[in-house]
Design an enzyme around this catalytic site. Structure first.
Site, short mmCIF file in Angstrom:
data_model
loop_
_atom_site.label_atom_id
_atom_site.label_comp_id
_atom_site.label_asym_id
_atom_site.label_seq_id
_atom_site.Cartn_x
_atom_site.Cartn_y
_atom_site.Cartn_z
N CYS A 98 -6.67 34.78 61.02
CA CYS A 98 -5.30 35.05 61.44
C CYS A 98 -4.45 33.83 61.09
CB CYS A 98 -5.20 35.45 62.91
SG CYS A 98 -5.60 34.18 64.09
N CYS A 134 -3.85 39.80 61.07
CA CYS A 134 -2.39 39.81 61.00
C CYS A 134 -1.97 39.85 59.54
CB CYS A 134 -1.80 38.59 61.70
SG CYS A 134 -2.15 37.03 60.89
N CYS A 185 -4.40 34.98 52.40
CA CYS A 185 -5.83 34.75 52.24
C CYS A 185 -6.13 34.53 50.76
CB CYS A 185 -6.61 35.96 52.75
SG CYS A 185 -8.40 35.76 52.64
#
Length: 135
Positions: free
Chosen positions: A8, A80, A87
């Protein structure tokens, strides 16, 4: 041993709770970790609501994404949109899931109102982990 990574934004509550449940529910066949695209420190409300269900995450700490660990995972779960969008790219062998959960730390109000939101997200995370299907 299989590896799962919960990600997250700040690795302060959602991914920390998921790591705690992952360690508890996935068994010894899984190495479980969490991280964030930033570090915001471990949220005290997350620690408190996890303790209410018998899981101690007080020894966990906020960590940045470890690209080597990420690339060696069997499953990466973003909790999220920020983590999903930021990422790093993973190999095709890494399965990805996205659970778009609201940030309970963003809730304003009294302590009891904040705890209600943290409990709601905690319970959603537990339910999602229990429904994971592994091939």
């Amino acid at each position: 041993m299989k590896r799962i990574y919960f990600l997250c934004t700040g690795n302060s509550c959602r991914s920390q709770m998921a790591e705690g449940f992952g360690r508890e529910l996935l068994g010894n066949d899984w190495e479980v970790a969490s991280a964030g695209v930033e570090t915001h420190g471990l949220n005290n409300y997350a620690v408190k609501v996890m303790a209410e269900v018998g899981i101690d995450i007080s020894g966990q700490y906020s960590k940045l994404i470890d690209v080597d660990y990420l690339n060696s995972c069997d499953l990466v779960v973003t909790l999220c949109g920020d983590a999903r969008d930021k990422c790093p790219v993973t190999p095709a062998t890494v399965k990805k899931l996205h659970w778009p959960l609201p940030d309970p730390a963003a809730v304003t109000g009294s302590e009891s109102e904040k705890l209600v939101e943290f409990r709601k997200i905690r319970d959603q995370i537990k339910d999602l982990i229990l429904t994971l299907k592994f091939e």
